[in-house]
Scaffold this motif. Structure first.
Motif, PDB file in Angstrom:
ATOM      1  N   GLY A   1       0.792  -1.230   0.000  1.00  0.00           N
ATOM      2  CA  GLY A   1       0.000   0.000   0.000  1.00  0.00           C
ATOM      3  C   GLY A   1       0.816   1.267   0.000  1.00  0.00           C
ATOM      4  N   ALA A   2       2.141   1.142   0.019  1.00  0.00           N
ATOM      5  CA  ALA A   2       3.026   2.308  -0.014  1.00  0.00           C
ATOM      6  C   ALA A   2       3.595   2.464  -1.424  1.00  0.00           C
ATOM      7  CB  ALA A   2       4.168   2.136   0.977  1.00  0.00           C
ATOM      8  N   LEU A   3       4.164   3.643  -1.680  1.00  0.00           N
ATOM      9  CA  LEU A   3       4.852   3.854  -2.946  1.00  0.00           C
ATOM     10  C   LEU A   3       5.974   2.829  -3.087  1.00  0.00           C
ATOM     11  CD1 LEU A   3       5.427   5.720  -5.448  1.00  0.00           C
ATOM     12  CD2 LEU A   3       7.056   6.918  -3.972  1.00  0.00           C
ATOM     13  N   ASP A   4       6.060   2.228  -4.266  1.00  0.00           N
ATOM     14  CA  ASP A   4       7.175   1.322  -4.559  1.00  0.00           C
ATOM     15  C   ASP A   4       8.366   2.208  -4.915  1.00  0.00           C
ATOM     16  OD1 ASP A   4       9.036  -0.420  -5.728  1.00  0.00           O
ATOM     17  OD2 ASP A   4       7.464  -1.796  -6.383  1.00  0.00           O
ATOM     18  N   ARG A   5       9.183   2.521  -3.915  1.00  0.00           N
ATOM     19  CA  ARG A   5      10.245   3.511  -4.090  1.00  0.00           C
ATOM     20  C   ARG A   5      11.302   3.045  -5.096  1.00  0.00           C
ATOM     21  NH1 ARG A   5      10.082   7.392   0.148  1.00  0.00           N
ATOM     22  NH2 ARG A   5      12.332   7.774   0.052  1.00  0.00           N
ATOM     23  N   ALA A   6      11.633   1.761  -5.060  1.00  0.00           N
ATOM     24  CA  ALA A   6      12.635   1.252  -6.003  1.00  0.00           C
ATOM     25  C   ALA A   6      12.127   1.371  -7.435  1.00  0.00           C
ATOM     26  CB  ALA A   6      12.975  -0.194  -5.666  1.00  0.00           C
ATOM     27  N   LYS A   7      10.875   1.010  -7.644  1.00  0.00           N
ATOM     28  CA  LYS A   7      10.301   1.085  -8.998  1.00  0.00           C
ATOM     29  C   LYS A   7      10.204   2.536  -9.457  1.00  0.00           C
ATOM     30  CE  LYS A   7       7.133  -1.840 -10.069  1.00  0.00           C
ATOM     31  NZ  LYS A   7       5.852  -2.601 -10.131  1.00  0.00           N
ATOM     32  N   MET A   8       9.794   3.421  -8.545  1.00  0.00           N
ATOM     33  CA  MET A   8       9.673   4.831  -8.916  1.00  0.00           C
ATOM     34  C   MET A   8      11.048   5.437  -9.199  1.00  0.00           C
ATOM     35  SD  MET A   8       7.700   7.298  -9.661  1.00  0.00           S
ATOM     36  CE  MET A   8       6.139   6.568  -9.138  1.00  0.00           C
ATOM     37  N   ARG A   9      12.053   5.037  -8.420  1.00  0.00           N
ATOM     38  CA  ARG A   9      13.402   5.535  -8.658  1.00  0.00           C
ATOM     39  C   ARG A   9      13.865   5.154 -10.063  1.00  0.00           C
ATOM     40  NH1 ARG A   9      15.326   4.147  -3.916  1.00  0.00           N
ATOM     41  NH2 ARG A   9      16.108   2.123  -4.569  1.00  0.00           N
ATOM     42  N   GLU A  10      13.577   3.920 -10.471  1.00  0.00           N
ATOM     43  CA  GLU A  10      13.945   3.470 -11.814  1.00  0.00           C
ATOM     44  C   GLU A  10      13.181   4.265 -12.876  1.00  0.00           C
ATOM     45  OE1 GLU A  10      16.232   1.379 -12.898  1.00  0.00           O
ATOM     46  OE2 GLU A  10      16.940   1.110 -10.840  1.00  0.00           O
ATOM     47  N   ARG A  11      11.934   4.592 -12.569  1.00  0.00           N
ATOM     48  CA  ARG A  11      11.095   5.257 -13.566  1.00  0.00           C
ATOM     49  C   ARG A  11      11.524   6.703 -13.809  1.00  0.00           C
ATOM     50  NH1 ARG A  11       4.701   4.196 -13.361  1.00  0.00           N
ATOM     51  NH2 ARG A  11       5.609   2.104 -13.422  1.00  0.00           N
ATOM     52  N   VAL A  12      11.956   7.387 -12.762  1.00  0.00           N
ATOM     53  CA  VAL A  12      12.261   8.817 -12.918  1.00  0.00           C
ATOM     54  C   VAL A  12      13.729   9.076 -13.237  1.00  0.00           C
ATOM     55  CG1 VAL A  12      10.361   9.461 -11.393  1.00  0.00           C
ATOM     56  CG2 VAL A  12      12.660   9.260 -10.442  1.00  0.00           C
ATOM     57  N   PHE A  13      14.616   8.129 -12.928  1.00  0.00           N
ATOM     58  CA  PHE A  13      16.029   8.338 -13.231  1.00  0.00           C
ATOM     59  C   PHE A  13      16.221   8.409 -14.743  1.00  0.00           C
ATOM     60  CE2 PHE A  13      19.459   8.052 -10.024  1.00  0.00           C
ATOM     61  CZ  PHE A  13      18.675   8.248  -8.914  1.00  0.00           C
ATOM     62  N   GLY A  14      16.832   9.498 -15.199  1.00  0.00           N
ATOM     63  CA  GLY A  14      17.066   9.661 -16.621  1.00  0.00           C
ATOM     64  C   GLY A  14      15.824  10.028 -17.403  1.00  0.00           C
ATOM     65  N   ASN A  15      14.721  10.339 -16.698  1.00  0.00           N
ATOM     66  CA  ASN A  15      13.474  10.716 -17.358  1.00  0.00           C
ATOM     67  C   ASN A  15      12.988  12.030 -16.751  1.00  0.00           C
ATOM     68  OD1 ASN A  15      10.836  11.014 -18.308  1.00  0.00           O
ATOM     69  ND2 ASN A  15      10.437   8.812 -18.298  1.00  0.00           N
ATOM     70  N   PRO A  16      13.454  13.162 -17.271  1.00  0.00           N
ATOM     71  CA  PRO A  16      13.106  14.459 -16.684  1.00  0.00           C
ATOM     72  C   PRO A  16      11.613  14.730 -16.638  1.00  0.00           C
ATOM     73  CG  PRO A  16      14.896  14.692 -18.282  1.00  0.00           C
ATOM     74  CD  PRO A  16      14.366  13.296 -18.423  1.00  0.00           C
ATOM     75  N   VAL A  17      10.883  14.242 -17.632  1.00  0.00           N
ATOM     76  CA  VAL A  17       9.430  14.482 -17.654  1.00  0.00           C
ATOM     77  C   VAL A  17       8.758  13.768 -16.489  1.00  0.00           C
ATOM     78  CG1 VAL A  17       7.298  14.134 -18.952  1.00  0.00           C
ATOM     79  CG2 VAL A  17       9.377  14.855 -20.140  1.00  0.00           C
ATOM     80  N   ALA A  18       9.113  12.507 -16.277  1.00  0.00           N
ATOM     81  CA  ALA A  18       8.533  11.747 -15.167  1.00  0.00           C
ATOM     82  C   ALA A  18       8.941  12.345 -13.829  1.00  0.00           C
ATOM     83  CB  ALA A  18       8.971  10.280 -15.258  1.00  0.00           C
ATOM     84  N   LEU A  19      10.198  12.776 -13.740  1.00  0.00           N
ATOM     85  CA  LEU A  19      10.662  13.384 -12.488  1.00  0.00           C
ATOM     86  C   LEU A  19       9.878  14.649 -12.180  1.00  0.00           C
ATOM     87  CD1 LEU A  19      12.622  13.448 -10.121  1.00  0.00           C
ATOM     88  CD2 LEU A  19      14.253  14.660 -11.596  1.00  0.00           C
ATOM     89  N   LYS A  20       9.644  15.477 -13.179  1.00  0.00           N
ATOM     90  CA  LYS A  20       8.876  16.710 -12.960  1.00  0.00           C
ATOM     91  C   LYS A  20       7.445  16.396 -12.557  1.00  0.00           C
ATOM     92  CE  LYS A  20      11.495  20.052 -15.703  1.00  0.00           C
ATOM     93  NZ  LYS A  20      11.849  20.819 -14.489  1.00  0.00           N
ATOM     94  N   GLN A  21       6.877  15.339 -13.129  1.00  0.00           N
ATOM     95  CA  GLN A  21       5.532  14.921 -12.733  1.00  0.00           C
ATOM     96  C   GLN A  21       5.477  14.564 -11.249  1.00  0.00           C
ATOM     97  OE1 GLN A  21       4.769  11.808 -15.885  1.00  0.00           O
ATOM     98  NE2 GLN A  21       2.682  12.578 -15.671  1.00  0.00           N
ATOM     99  N   LEU A  22       6.462  13.784 -10.823  1.00  0.00           N
ATOM    100  CA  LEU A  22       6.501  13.363  -9.427  1.00  0.00           C
ATOM    101  C   LEU A  22       6.721  14.560  -8.506  1.00  0.00           C
ATOM    102  CD1 LEU A  22       6.460  10.995  -7.417  1.00  0.00           C
ATOM    103  CD2 LEU A  22       8.951  10.806  -7.742  1.00  0.00           C
TER     104      LEU A  22
END
Length: 205
Positions: free
Chosen positions: A65-86
């Protein structure tokens, strides 16, 4: 009555910033830990989770029920658009809760905003009176993070590379504590020296 002094505390991952925050709290400061706020916002039932799930999909939330921090870290690393969304989801909520916590300070009590990405976020520089940077060598950062978190060296270096450089942090600092190869007692003395310099005898604290 506003707090007497608002200090922005920052440093790279593994620098020992949390230890310095604890030493400042022992000196009487109210410490507002923005990383702890972020964790609470993304814990089970956290206020940020619905917007994160809407923006990134239900699989961004783990089975617990918590944010999957490892998965989110992979998703936003090297992806400026996703990082800005977060960041667009988290930053306003963090700022609001940080301000709410700061307002609980006693009259004249120094408030320390513990902000890992103070330099990167930019806006925090306008919210504080002084910036205290905790610094150490990259080699020491890697050693501490690998020992603490169990991360691989490559992953640790990747995180360090995404943060502000030591030079960028030093450029905005009013004081720098080099926490590299020193004992806890020596670190405490360094913190005391900065505290005393920023709190002269006639200070409210």
């Amino acid at each position: 009555m506003p707090a007497a002094l608002r200090i922005g505390l920052t440093g790279g991952i593994g620098s020992g910033k949390s230890t310095v925050a604890a030493l400042l709290a022992a000196r009487g400061a109210l410490v507002v830990d923005t990383d702890a706020i972020a964790r609470s916002l993304t814990a089970p039932g956290g206020a940020a989770l619905p917007a994160i799930a809407q923006a990134f999909g239900a699989d961004a939330i783990g089975a617990d029920g918590a944010l999957d921090r490892a998965k989110m870290r992979e998703r936003v690393f090297g992806n400026p658009v996703a990082l800005k969304q977060l960041e667009a989801i988290l930053h306003p909520l963090i700022q609001s809760q940080a301000q709410s916590q700061a307002e609980s300070a006693r009259a004249g009590q120094t408030v320390v905003f513990d902000v890992p990405l103070l330099v990167e976020s930019g806006h925090w520089l306008r919210r504080v009176d002084k910036v205290l940077v905790v610094d150490c060598s990259t080699e020491e950062q890697v050693r501490r993070v690998m020992a603490r978190s169990g991360w691989a060296e490559a992953e640790t270096l990747r995180v360090i590379a995404k943060q502000a450089s030591r030079q960028e942090r030093a450029a905005v600092a009013d004081a720098v504590i080099l926490n590299d190869g020193i004992s806890l007692s020596t670190l405490a003395q360094e913190v005391d020296a900065v505290w005393d310099r920023w709190h002269p005898p006639d200070s409210a604290d």
